[in-house]
Design a protein around this motif. Structure first.
Motif, PDB file in Angstrom:
ATOM      1  N   GLY A  73       0.604  -1.193   0.200  1.00  0.00           N
ATOM      2  CA  GLY A  73      -0.843   0.173   0.312  1.00  0.00           C
ATOM      3  C   GLY A  73       0.814   1.047   0.044  1.00  0.00           C
ATOM      4  O   GLY A  73       2.105   1.160   0.380  1.00  0.00           O
ATOM      5  N   ASP A  74       0.016   2.247  -0.124  1.00  0.00           N
ATOM      6  CA  ASP A  74       0.596   3.302  -0.051  1.00  0.00           C
ATOM      7  C   ASP A  74       2.678   4.112  -1.086  1.00  0.00           C
ATOM      8  O   ASP A  74       2.610   4.555  -1.164  1.00  0.00           O
ATOM      9  CB  ASP A  74       1.268   3.975   0.984  1.00  0.00           C
ATOM     10  CG  ASP A  74       0.356   4.691   2.280  1.00  0.00           C
ATOM     11  OD1 ASP A  74      -0.481   4.454   1.672  1.00  0.00           O
ATOM     12  OD2 ASP A  74       0.914   4.339   3.230  1.00  0.00           O
ATOM     13  N   GLY A  75       1.521   2.819  -2.836  1.00  0.00           N
ATOM     14  CA  GLY A  75       3.157   2.789  -3.064  1.00  0.00           C
ATOM     15  C   GLY A  75       4.828   1.953  -2.739  1.00  0.00           C
ATOM     16  O   GLY A  75       5.148   2.337  -3.273  1.00  0.00           O
ATOM     17  N   ARG A  76       4.409   0.813  -1.879  1.00  0.00           N
ATOM     18  CA  ARG A  76       5.857   1.175  -1.695  1.00  0.00           C
ATOM     19  C   ARG A  76       5.487  -0.766  -1.603  1.00  0.00           C
ATOM     20  O   ARG A  76       4.465  -1.408  -1.770  1.00  0.00           O
ATOM     21  CB  ARG A  76       5.423   1.160   0.225  1.00  0.00           C
ATOM     22  CG  ARG A  76       6.024   2.155   1.283  1.00  0.00           C
ATOM     23  CD  ARG A  76       5.723   1.958   2.418  1.00  0.00           C
ATOM     24  NE  ARG A  76       3.653   1.450   2.569  1.00  0.00           N
ATOM     25  CZ  ARG A  76       4.676   0.452   3.754  1.00  0.00           C
ATOM     26  NH1 ARG A  76       5.661   0.320   4.429  1.00  0.00           N
ATOM     27  NH2 ARG A  76       3.798   0.211   3.939  1.00  0.00           N
ATOM     28  N   LEU A  77       6.753  -1.583  -1.777  1.00  0.00           N
ATOM     29  CA  LEU A  77       6.820  -2.973  -2.134  1.00  0.00           C
ATOM     30  C   LEU A  77       7.461  -3.350  -1.472  1.00  0.00           C
ATOM     31  O   LEU A  77       9.452  -3.030  -1.380  1.00  0.00           O
ATOM     32  CB  LEU A  77       6.925  -2.990  -3.456  1.00  0.00           C
ATOM     33  CG  LEU A  77       7.595  -4.165  -3.964  1.00  0.00           C
ATOM     34  CD1 LEU A  77       6.178  -4.957  -4.676  1.00  0.00           C
ATOM     35  CD2 LEU A  77       8.038  -4.280  -5.432  1.00  0.00           C
ATOM     36  N   ARG A  78       7.324  -4.454  -1.057  1.00  0.00           N
ATOM     37  CA  ARG A  78       8.562  -5.085  -0.137  1.00  0.00           C
ATOM     38  C   ARG A  78       9.025  -6.602  -0.567  1.00  0.00           C
ATOM     39  O   ARG A  78       7.589  -6.949  -1.638  1.00  0.00           O
ATOM     40  CB  ARG A  78       7.249  -5.837   1.096  1.00  0.00           C
ATOM     41  CG  ARG A  78       8.549  -6.394   2.250  1.00  0.00           C
ATOM     42  CD  ARG A  78       7.851  -7.069   3.960  1.00  0.00           C
ATOM     43  NE  ARG A  78       7.510  -5.748   4.594  1.00  0.00           N
ATOM     44  CZ  ARG A  78       6.397  -5.269   4.959  1.00  0.00           C
ATOM     45  NH1 ARG A  78       5.340  -6.360   4.929  1.00  0.00           N
ATOM     46  NH2 ARG A  78       6.350  -4.665   5.387  1.00  0.00           N
ATOM     47  N   VAL A  79       9.890  -6.782  -0.471  1.00  0.00           N
ATOM     48  CA  VAL A  79      10.483  -8.215  -1.565  1.00  0.00           C
ATOM     49  C   VAL A  79      11.166  -8.604  -0.210  1.00  0.00           C
ATOM     50  O   VAL A  79      12.071  -8.532   0.879  1.00  0.00           O
ATOM     51  CB  VAL A  79      11.714  -7.836  -2.545  1.00  0.00           C
ATOM     52  CG1 VAL A  79      11.976  -8.509  -2.776  1.00  0.00           C
ATOM     53  CG2 VAL A  79      10.485  -6.524  -3.459  1.00  0.00           C
ATOM     54  N   GLY A  80      10.497 -10.210   0.130  1.00  0.00           N
ATOM     55  CA  GLY A  80      11.500 -10.915   0.444  1.00  0.00           C
ATOM     56  C   GLY A  80      12.161 -12.582  -0.257  1.00  0.00           C
ATOM     57  O   GLY A  80      11.450 -13.034  -1.766  1.00  0.00           O
ATOM     58  N   VAL A  81      13.449 -12.824   0.298  1.00  0.00           N
ATOM     59  CA  VAL A  81      14.003 -13.528  -0.597  1.00  0.00           C
ATOM     60  C   VAL A  81      14.350 -14.851   0.790  1.00  0.00           C
ATOM     61  O   VAL A  81      14.990 -14.940   1.751  1.00  0.00           O
ATOM     62  CB  VAL A  81      14.957 -13.545  -1.150  1.00  0.00           C
ATOM     63  CG1 VAL A  81      16.029 -14.220  -1.879  1.00  0.00           C
ATOM     64  CG2 VAL A  81      14.563 -11.852  -2.496  1.00  0.00           C
ATOM     65  N   TRP A  82      13.793 -15.821   0.676  1.00  0.00           N
ATOM     66  CA  TRP A  82      14.173 -16.801   1.266  1.00  0.00           C
ATOM     67  C   TRP A  82      15.207 -17.685   0.572  1.00  0.00           C
ATOM     68  O   TRP A  82      15.126 -18.015  -0.497  1.00  0.00           O
ATOM     69  CB  TRP A  82      12.667 -17.727   2.184  1.00  0.00           C
ATOM     70  CG  TRP A  82      13.172 -19.114   2.523  1.00  0.00           C
ATOM     71  CD1 TRP A  82      13.338 -19.558   4.039  1.00  0.00           C
ATOM     72  CD2 TRP A  82      14.132 -20.670   2.104  1.00  0.00           C
ATOM     73  NE1 TRP A  82      13.909 -20.767   3.922  1.00  0.00           N
ATOM     74  CE2 TRP A  82      13.967 -21.539   3.162  1.00  0.00           C
ATOM     75  CE3 TRP A  82      13.553 -20.542   0.034  1.00  0.00           C
ATOM     76  CZ2 TRP A  82      14.069 -22.567   2.989  1.00  0.00           C
ATOM     77  CZ3 TRP A  82      14.053 -22.136   0.642  1.00  0.00           C
ATOM     78  CH2 TRP A  82      14.522 -23.042   1.821  1.00  0.00           C
ATOM     79  N   ASP A  83      16.224 -18.602   1.632  1.00  0.00           N
ATOM     80  CA  ASP A  83      16.940 -19.347   1.272  1.00  0.00           C
ATOM     81  C   ASP A  83      17.613 -20.403   2.350  1.00  0.00           C
ATOM     82  O   ASP A  83      17.218 -19.574   3.682  1.00  0.00           O
ATOM     83  CB  ASP A  83      18.524 -18.222   0.614  1.00  0.00           C
ATOM     84  CG  ASP A  83      19.848 -18.443   1.473  1.00  0.00           C
ATOM     85  OD1 ASP A  83      19.588 -18.416   2.273  1.00  0.00           O
ATOM     86  OD2 ASP A  83      19.317 -16.685   1.350  1.00  0.00           O
ATOM     87  N   SER A  84      18.650 -21.074   1.813  1.00  0.00           N
ATOM     88  CA  SER A  84      18.402 -23.074   3.793  1.00  0.00           C
ATOM     89  C   SER A  84      19.405 -22.331   4.200  1.00  0.00           C
ATOM     90  O   SER A  84      19.226 -22.813   5.150  1.00  0.00           O
ATOM     91  CB  SER A  84      18.751 -23.968   2.912  1.00  0.00           C
ATOM     92  OG  SER A  84      19.607 -23.455   1.832  1.00  0.00           O
ATOM     93  N   SER A  85      20.145 -20.960   4.236  1.00  0.00           N
ATOM     94  CA  SER A  85      21.267 -20.557   4.798  1.00  0.00           C
ATOM     95  C   SER A  85      20.489 -20.498   6.055  1.00  0.00           C
ATOM     96  O   SER A  85      19.973 -19.175   6.270  1.00  0.00           O
ATOM     97  CB  SER A  85      22.500 -19.799   4.739  1.00  0.00           C
ATOM     98  OG  SER A  85      23.385 -19.754   5.324  1.00  0.00           O
ATOM     99  N   PRO A  86      20.977 -19.874   6.867  1.00  0.00           N
ATOM    100  CA  PRO A  86      20.728 -19.413   8.436  1.00  0.00           C
ATOM    101  C   PRO A  86      21.607 -18.557   8.893  1.00  0.00           C
ATOM    102  O   PRO A  86      21.303 -16.984   9.628  1.00  0.00           O
ATOM    103  CB  PRO A  86      20.457 -20.338   9.668  1.00  0.00           C
ATOM    104  CG  PRO A  86      21.666 -21.453   9.239  1.00  0.00           C
ATOM    105  CD  PRO A  86      21.665 -21.659   8.022  1.00  0.00           C
ATOM    106  N   HIS A  87      22.324 -17.843   8.566  1.00  0.00           N
ATOM    107  CA  HIS A  87      22.852 -17.099   8.399  1.00  0.00           C
ATOM    108  C   HIS A  87      22.534 -15.824   8.001  1.00  0.00           C
ATOM    109  O   HIS A  87      22.404 -15.806   6.306  1.00  0.00           O
ATOM    110  CB  HIS A  87      25.142 -17.457   7.824  1.00  0.00           C
ATOM    111  CG  HIS A  87      25.956 -15.853   8.141  1.00  0.00           C
ATOM    112  ND1 HIS A  87      25.862 -15.290   9.368  1.00  0.00           N
ATOM    113  CD2 HIS A  87      26.014 -15.275   7.289  1.00  0.00           C
ATOM    114  CE1 HIS A  87      26.918 -14.218   8.503  1.00  0.00           C
ATOM    115  NE2 HIS A  87      26.680 -14.679   7.830  1.00  0.00           N
ATOM    116  N   ILE A  88      22.924 -14.426   8.591  1.00  0.00           N
ATOM    117  CA  ILE A  88      21.982 -13.433   8.726  1.00  0.00           C
ATOM    118  C   ILE A  88      23.035 -12.680   8.153  1.00  0.00           C
ATOM    119  O   ILE A  88      23.505 -12.080   8.764  1.00  0.00           O
ATOM    120  CB  ILE A  88      21.400 -13.090   9.526  1.00  0.00           C
ATOM    121  CG1 ILE A  88      20.008 -13.796   8.976  1.00  0.00           C
ATOM    122  CG2 ILE A  88      20.480 -11.376   8.528  1.00  0.00           C
ATOM    123  CD1 ILE A  88      18.631 -13.364  10.449  1.00  0.00           C
TER     124      ILE A  88
END
Length: 148
Positions: A73-88
């Motif tokens: 909403g409000d012109g915002r976009l959220r992008v999420g990427v999941w992968d198999s490594s727990p390291h952030i």
């Protein structure tokens, strides 16, 4: 005649195999979704940052990845990427909204090392969650996200 107004919130999800072509597939997906929803003004930035995160997932894991595009909403976009490594990796390891010094830029001539710096420069927010180690020693992974 009935007119249908499209909602300003929507979501697309794509699961991509561990394949060097994954970044190209998600770039095409981003281009189609954003163009179709009248968000072409942010296309270049979203395409670049999404490609960087999916490329990192391919380079640093041995499993598949998933992409979720969500118009919040409000012109915002959220992008999420999941992968198999727990390291952030930094800067995603800080709580959302905390601005940290920029990730050091890779030396001139390096083939990588600029993606997370680009996220810091172009995204309005970002974050990450470790989902733990998972069952039987297999990583449950992590989710990295950004907003523009």
């Amino acid at each position: 005649m009935v007119t249908v107004a499209l909602p300003d919130t929507w979501s697309y999800a794509v699961r991509v195999p561990h394949d060097p072509r994954a970044a190209r597939v998600v770039r095409m997906t981003v281009r189609a979704a954003l163009s179709g929803h009248g968000m072409a003004d942010m296309l270049d930035v979203v395409e670049l940052l999404t490609s960087e995160l999916v490329t990192n997932a391919y380079r640093h894991t041995k499993g598949p990845a998933s992409l979720r595009l969500t118009a919040v909403g409000d012109g915002r976009l959220r992008v999420g990427v999941w992968d198999s490594s727990p390291h952030i990796p930094a800067p995603f390891d800080e709580p959302p909204g905390v601005r940290v010094p920029p990730v050091p830029l890779a030396p001139a001539g390096a083939e990588g090392g600029r993606g997370l710096f680009l996220v810091q420069q172009y995204a309005t927010a970002w974050g990450g969650w470790s989902l733990g180690e998972g069952l039987f020693g297999r990583g449950a992974g992590k989710l990295l996200w950004f907003e523009v």
